[in-house]
Design a protein around this motif. Structure first.
Motif, mmCIF file in Angstrom:
data_model
loop_
_atom_site.group_PDB
_atom_site.id
_atom_site.type_symbol
_atom_site.label_atom_id
_atom_site.label_comp_id
_atom_site.label_asym_id
_atom_site.label_seq_id
_atom_site.Cartn_x
_atom_site.Cartn_y
_atom_site.Cartn_z
ATOM 1 N N LEU A 1 0.828 -1.207 0.000
ATOM 2 C CA LEU A 1 0.000 0.000 0.000
ATOM 3 C C LEU A 1 0.864 1.259 0.000
ATOM 4 C CD1 LEU A 1 -2.898 1.194 0.323
ATOM 5 C CD2 LEU A 1 -2.452 1.218 2.778
ATOM 6 N N LEU A 2 1.909 1.293 0.808
ATOM 7 C CA LEU A 2 2.772 2.471 0.842
ATOM 8 C C LEU A 2 3.459 2.702 -0.496
ATOM 9 C CD1 LEU A 2 4.376 2.107 4.385
ATOM 10 C CD2 LEU A 2 2.592 3.688 3.665
ATOM 11 N N GLY B 1 0.743 12.045 -14.771
ATOM 12 C CA GLY B 1 -0.328 11.920 -15.753
ATOM 13 C C GLY B 1 -1.160 10.696 -15.477
ATOM 14 N N PRO B 2 -2.260 10.544 -16.212
ATOM 15 C CA PRO B 2 -3.139 9.394 -15.957
ATOM 16 C C PRO B 2 -2.475 8.060 -16.250
ATOM 17 C CG PRO B 2 -3.837 10.619 -17.904
ATOM 18 C CD PRO B 2 -2.797 11.435 -17.247
ATOM 19 N N PHE B 3 -1.614 8.019 -17.281
ATOM 20 C CA PHE B 3 -0.957 6.747 -17.584
ATOM 21 C C PHE B 3 0.062 6.388 -16.503
ATOM 22 C CE2 PHE B 3 -2.387 8.302 -21.731
ATOM 23 C CZ PHE B 3 -3.102 7.191 -22.179
ATOM 24 N N ASP B 4 0.745 7.406 -15.988
ATOM 25 C CA ASP B 4 1.687 7.130 -14.903
ATOM 26 C C ASP B 4 0.964 6.706 -13.626
ATOM 27 O OD1 ASP B 4 3.715 7.835 -16.586
ATOM 28 O OD2 ASP B 4 3.820 9.917 -15.891
ATOM 29 N N ALA B 5 -0.243 7.234 -13.423
ATOM 30 C CA ALA B 5 -0.986 6.912 -12.207
ATOM 31 C C ALA B 5 -1.789 5.629 -12.327
ATOM 32 C CB ALA B 5 -1.923 8.065 -11.846
ATOM 33 N N ALA B 6 -1.903 5.075 -13.551
ATOM 34 C CA ALA B 6 -2.715 3.865 -13.732
ATOM 35 C C ALA B 6 -2.100 2.668 -13.011
ATOM 36 C CB ALA B 6 -2.878 3.562 -15.224
ATOM 37 N N GLY B 7 -0.773 2.516 -13.128
ATOM 38 C CA GLY B 7 -0.118 1.395 -12.459
ATOM 39 C C GLY B 7 -0.262 1.454 -10.948
ATOM 40 N N PRO B 8 0.100 2.575 -10.287
ATOM 41 C CA PRO B 8 -0.140 2.668 -8.840
ATOM 42 C C PRO B 8 -1.610 2.535 -8.461
ATOM 43 C CG PRO B 8 1.391 4.367 -9.547
ATOM 44 C CD PRO B 8 0.873 3.727 -10.789
ATOM 45 N N GLU C 1 3.879 6.101 -5.311
ATOM 46 C CA GLU C 1 3.920 6.212 -6.769
ATOM 47 C C GLU C 1 2.732 7.008 -7.299
ATOM 48 O OE1 GLU C 1 6.394 5.042 -8.899
ATOM 49 O OE2 GLU C 1 7.426 4.892 -6.973
ATOM 50 N N SER C 2 1.565 6.874 -6.650
ATOM 51 C CA SER C 2 0.390 7.599 -7.121
ATOM 52 C C SER C 2 0.541 9.098 -6.907
ATOM 53 C CB SER C 2 -0.853 7.077 -6.394
ATOM 54 O OG SER C 2 -2.006 7.775 -6.782
ATOM 55 N N GLY D 1 -8.996 7.816 -7.074
ATOM 56 C CA GLY D 1 -8.770 9.252 -7.007
ATOM 57 C C GLY D 1 -7.392 9.659 -7.482
ATOM 58 N N GLY D 2 -6.393 8.801 -7.281
ATOM 59 C CA GLY D 2 -5.057 9.127 -7.748
ATOM 60 C C GLY D 2 -4.961 9.210 -9.261
ATOM 61 N N VAL D 3 -5.786 8.453 -9.975
ATOM 62 C CA VAL D 3 -5.794 8.522 -11.446
ATOM 63 C C VAL D 3 -6.573 9.736 -11.919
ATOM 64 C CG1 VAL D 3 -6.469 7.316 -13.549
ATOM 65 C CG2 VAL D 3 -5.522 6.031 -11.635
ATOM 66 N N LEU D 4 -7.744 9.983 -11.296
ATOM 67 C CA LEU D 4 -8.601 11.080 -11.757
ATOM 68 C C LEU D 4 -8.037 12.446 -11.418
ATOM 69 C CD1 LEU D 4 -12.098 9.635 -10.815
ATOM 70 C CD2 LEU D 4 -10.959 9.582 -13.039
ATOM 71 N N ARG D 5 -7.325 12.563 -10.325
ATOM 72 C CA ARG D 5 -6.863 13.894 -9.922
ATOM 73 C C ARG D 5 -5.779 14.421 -10.848
ATOM 74 N NH1 ARG D 5 -1.277 14.408 -9.062
ATOM 75 N NH2 ARG D 5 -0.493 12.370 -8.400
ATOM 76 N N THR D 6 -5.132 13.554 -11.659
ATOM 77 C CA THR D 6 -4.117 14.037 -12.603
ATOM 78 C C THR D 6 -4.717 14.843 -13.747
ATOM 79 O OG1 THR D 6 -4.256 11.928 -13.815
ATOM 80 C CG2 THR D 6 -2.591 12.110 -12.075
ATOM 81 N N GLU D 7 -6.032 14.756 -13.955
ATOM 82 C CA GLU D 7 -6.695 15.492 -15.033
ATOM 83 C C GLU D 7 -7.296 16.809 -14.557
ATOM 84 O OE1 GLU D 7 -6.762 14.693 -18.261
ATOM 85 O OE2 GLU D 7 -5.396 13.054 -17.783
ATOM 86 N N VAL D 8 -7.157 17.135 -13.294
ATOM 87 C CA VAL D 8 -7.719 18.376 -12.763
ATOM 88 C C VAL D 8 -6.613 19.121 -12.039
ATOM 89 C CG1 VAL D 8 -10.021 17.370 -12.524
ATOM 90 C CG2 VAL D 8 -8.418 17.254 -10.606
ATOM 91 N N PRO D 9 -6.795 20.431 -11.798
ATOM 92 C CA PRO D 9 -5.804 21.161 -10.992
ATOM 93 C C PRO D 9 -5.659 20.555 -9.596
ATOM 94 C CG PRO D 9 -7.277 22.682 -12.118
ATOM 95 C CD PRO D 9 -7.846 21.318 -12.341
ATOM 96 N N TRP D 10 -4.512 20.819 -9.014
ATOM 97 C CA TRP D 10 -4.218 20.183 -7.725
ATOM 98 C C TRP D 10 -5.226 20.574 -6.651
ATOM 99 C CZ3 TRP D 10 -1.448 16.261 -6.158
ATOM 100 C CH2 TRP D 10 -1.206 16.103 -4.802
ATOM 101 N N SER D 11 -5.741 21.801 -6.691
ATOM 102 C CA SER D 11 -6.691 22.238 -5.668
ATOM 103 C C SER D 11 -8.017 21.494 -5.753
ATOM 104 C CB SER D 11 -6.934 23.744 -5.785
ATOM 105 O OG SER D 11 -7.403 24.069 -7.081
#
Length: 827
Positions: free
Chosen positions: A271-272, A283-290, A277-278, A329-339
């Motif tokens: 989990l850690l 980007g979404p592809f980088d976050a897909a694996g985590p 990694e997430s 959420g780690g995958v979806l948040r890469t498509e929106v601003p950090w806030s």
């Protein structure tokens, strides 16, 4: 009764038979102990089955020896009990010896492997390895057959350590070129398999050790193969899943506990890795694996919770839900601003709520998943709460520039404080959570639950979040100034309406609505201070709203708070009127006193305690505001104090307020007089105290006429003390003769009046003052006489005085008693 042996020969024969019987019984008990240990091992492993060849019940006691039945043993005094852990024996001593023996063998094996291994050849090494390991592994089998279970476990532990040393020695001597991580992975897997097979036939100890060894092959193998961080994470998760299977189906409590511990450790590691990694993914592809790794961790936790006990099931549901939210959420948040990441994770957490409707999911697991959803929601609110609070308090910056002019947008009012958030995520989070809680409230009400407990809490929190979200949304969006004020006032009206409907909404929600209305009203009032017309309009409308709530509400708290806030709004209008007329603070104080005057008149008219008390509290606040405004001008401060005294005297007209309000009125009138005298430059204390004394003594005289039994101290003591005390203090620093003369004459008159009227307070206060005045006047002459007398005369005079007193002691004592009785009979 059988007679005791009559000769030593007969007693010796009896003892021999007893010893034979005890030996037989001891052997039988030892066999029974071995059988019970085997039964316990079988019961904890594959269910209870009696071992072959061992009787299933308690062994029958051997037949009593004929001589034992015929000649019972003489009474033997029992030996003192041996405490546990004593040096004389017991299971504790046996375990200590076994542990020490095992440790010595382990130390010897390690020393041999590290220091003596290189001196042997290949054949010698093989013979030593095979002989020592085979002997250590075979010894527990023989020991168990003889019923020595504890010894077998100790030797088995040494055998397991020897297998680890053998693996190390094999790598160091035979396979030194092999990769360390790869060989460790192979060796741990081989040891896990070997210990499992060995434990199936020998006992319990090798099986937990096999579980521990099984935690390393996949992880070390992935590391040896040069796998990425995600590959290592998947290896940890697969190991955790296998440990869960062992924990659910494994034999024995020790095996299951070890498997649960290993599963928790490896799952946490995976989990850690996924979380790290997430978070670092760009980007979404980088976050897909985590994300997939986190979803796998959620699946493992959910599977473990499905079969775990209740407490562990709830925990498993919570961590499974949190892992799933982090993965998606780690995958979806890469498509929106950090806030906006808070909003994304909040929506993912809300998606967990339908799990509660799935009937096949165990109830503890459902509770844990819902707990995870609630935790995500709470964290989202906490994340935006500082920005929301800063936005609500931002209009306080307008206090530094009152009536600077109506801004174009409400966002400009808080520009000095920089309080608004950078985007719309803060109000969106508050509104989404409010909608979710509203849905929870509706579902609970639909289920027929009473509007209390969780239902009331959900409604109350929803009301609070909406109350905070609307003003924050207006400021964040930069709505027009007038429109924002109108919306805020409508929100205050709606919240006050909800506070009035306490019979149709939960009590907690009604109370929350009331306090939220107060907070939003304060926010709106601060916004209105930016422009003069807005100040009058908002304060007037808030005055009407709170007054209407006070008139319609049946709740004591709601009515009281609304009345106090109505008075506060009226004070704001009065201060604003004084500022518009450019009266200045001292003259404005007189105008502000009109509000407490109206409150006092309403209290005299209504006479309802539930209404009068809040009105009086509001009047007190208004009086304090007026006094604060008049502090810089002595004349106006004296006028304000006198007017406050008039209001207090008007309040004292009511019988229930007469004592407290009457004293307050007297004190305010006195303060008004003193302030006026100070502003006129008067420094003589009698000018301040004599009027108060005259009034107080007049009041005391009226009281004595209506109540002849009243004490003179209560009637005249305060009035006389107010003047005599300060004048007497001023006397000692006054070099002139007028004050001593006037004070002495006044004290003499008071003393004579007390003596004639038989009043204790005037007599004692006047007499004491007269004596001190006389002492003040005679002190210089006495000092001169003492300076003229020789030094021996003072002790001589003191001795003569003491002799005279001693000679007439009884007479003086009778005189003192008569004086005390005479004074005591006075009023």
């Amino acid at each position: 009764m059988t007679p005791l042996p009559s000769s030593p020969a007969e007693e010796l024969a009896l003892l021999e038979r007893e010893l034979i019987w005890l030996d037989t019984r001891r052997a039988q008990l030892l066999r029974r102990r071995s059988w019970l240990k085997a039964a316990l091992r079988a019961q904890s492993g594959r269910g209870w089955q009696p071992p072959p060849g061992v009787p299933g019940g308690w062994a029958h006691a051997p037949a009593a020896h004929p001589a034992r039945a015929a000649h019972p043993a003489p009474p033997v005094h029992p030996a003192p009990a041996v405490p546990p852990g004593s040096a004389t024996g017991g299971p504790g001593a046996q375990h200590v010896l076994l542990i020490l023996g095992g440790l010595l063998l382990a130390v010897a094996a390690i020393a041999f492997t590290l220091f003596s291994w290189g001196e042997l050849g290949i054949v010698g090494r093989a013979v030593v390895l095979a002989g020592v390991t085979a002997g250590a592994l075979g010894a527990p089998v023989l020991l168990l057959r003889r019923g020595l279970g504890a010894t077998a476990e100790a030797v088995g532990a040494v055998a397991l350590l020897l297998t680890v040393l053998d693996a190390y020695a094999l790598h160091a001597a035979v396979l030194p070129e092999a990769d360390g991580a790869g060989y460790a992975a192979f060796a741990s897997g081989a040891l896990a398999a070997g210990w499992t097979a060995y434990g199936a036939g020998v006992g319990r100890l090798p099986l937990p050790a096999a579980v521990v060894a099984g935690q390393f092959p996949l992880v070390l193998g992935a590391w040896a193969a040069g796998g990425s961080v995600l590959v290592i994470g998947w290896a940890l998760l697969v190991t955790a899943a296998a440990s869960v299977v062992v924990a659910v189906r494994g034999p024995g409590l020790a095996v299951r506990a070890t498997a649960w511990s290993g599963a928790g450790a490896t799952w946490a590691g995976g989990l850690l890795i996924g979380l790290g990694e997430s978070v670092s993914a760009g980007g979404p592809f980088d976050a897909a694996g985590p994300g997939a790794l986190l979803l796998g961790a959620a699946a493992v936790a959910l599977t473990a919770a499905w079969r775990a006990p209740r407490e562990m099931a709830v925990t498993g549901g919570v961590v499974a839900g949190l892992a799933a939210v982090a993965g998606v959420g780690g995958v979806l948040r890469t498509e929106v601003p950090w806030s906006w990441a808070v909003v994304v994770h909040l929506l993912c957490g809300a998606a967990l709520a339908p799990v509660a409707r799935i009937a096949v999911v165990p109830r503890p697991v459902r509770g844990g998943v819902l707990g995870a959803a609630a935790g995500v929601t709470g964290l989202a609110v906490l994340a935006v709460l500082p920005s929301a609070a800063a936005t609500l308090l931002g209009p306080a910056a307008v206090l530094t520039g009152l009536w600077a002019g109506a801004p174009g947008g409400v966002r400009e009012v808080a520009a000095g404080a920089g309080a608004w958030p950078d985007d719309m995520s803060v109000p969106v989070v508050l509104l989404v959570v409010a909608v979710l809680l509203g849905a929870v409230y509706a579902s609970l009400v639909q289920e027929g639950r009473a509007p209390a407990g969780r239902t009331g809490a959900a409604g109350a929190v929803a009301v609070g979040l909406v109350s905070a979200a609307v003003p924050v949304l207006l400021v964040t969006a930069g709505v027009a100034y007038a429109a924002a004020l109108a919306v805020d006032l409508l929100l205050v009206a709606g919240l006050l309406g909800a506070a009035l409907a306490v019979r149709r909404v939960p009590a907690a929600a009604g109370a929350t609505a009331l306090w939220c209305a107060v907070a939003v009203a304060a926010h709106t009032g601060l916004l209105a201070l930016a422009a003069e017309p807005a100040t009058y309009a908002v304060s007037g409308l808030l005055l009407v709203l709170f007054a209407a709530v006070a008139a319609r509400s049946g709740e004591v708290v709601t009515r009281s708070l609304s009345l106090v806030l109505s008075v506060v709004c009226a004070l704001v209008v009065a201060v604003a009127a004084g500022a518009s007329l450019e009266l200045g603070a001292p003259r404005m104080a007189v105008l502000v006193l009109a509000v407490p005057a109206v409150a006092v008149v309403l209290g005299l008219w209504l006479r309802t305690p539930a209404v009068v008390v809040p009105l009086e509290a509001g009047a007190g606040v208004g009086a304090l505001v007026a006094l604060g405004l008049a502090l810089t001008d002595g004349a106006y401060l004296s006028l304000v104090l006198a007017l406050c005294g008039v209001l207090a005297a008007a309040t004292a007209v009511r019988p229930e307020r007469r004592p407290g309000a009457g004293y307050l009125a007297v004190g305010l009138f006195a303060l008004a007089t003193w302030v006026r005298l100070v502003s006129a430059g008067v420094t003589h204390p009698e000018a301040y105290t004599l009027p108060v004394s005259v009034i107080a003594c007049a009041v005391g005289l009226l009281r004595r006429r209506t109540d002849p039994e009243a004490s003179s101290w209560a009637a005249y003591g305060p009035g006389l003390g107010v003047t005599l005390g300060p004048s007497l203090l001023a006397l000692w620093s006054d070099p002139h003769w007028q004050r001593p003369l006037l004070l002495g004459a006044a004290a003499l008159a008071v003393t004579v009046t007390g003596a004639v009227r038989r009043l204790q307070a005037p007599l004692l206060l006047g007499g004491g003052t007269l004596a001190l005045v006389a002492l003040h006047e005679l002190a210089p002459h006495v000092a001169q006489v003492f300076d003229a007398l020789p030094r021996w005369s003072v002790p001589a005079l003191a001795g003569l005085l003491l002799l005279a007193l001693g000679a007439t002691y009884e007479q003086r004592l009778r005189d003192a008693r008569r004086l005390r009785e005479h004074v005591g009979r006075m009023r």
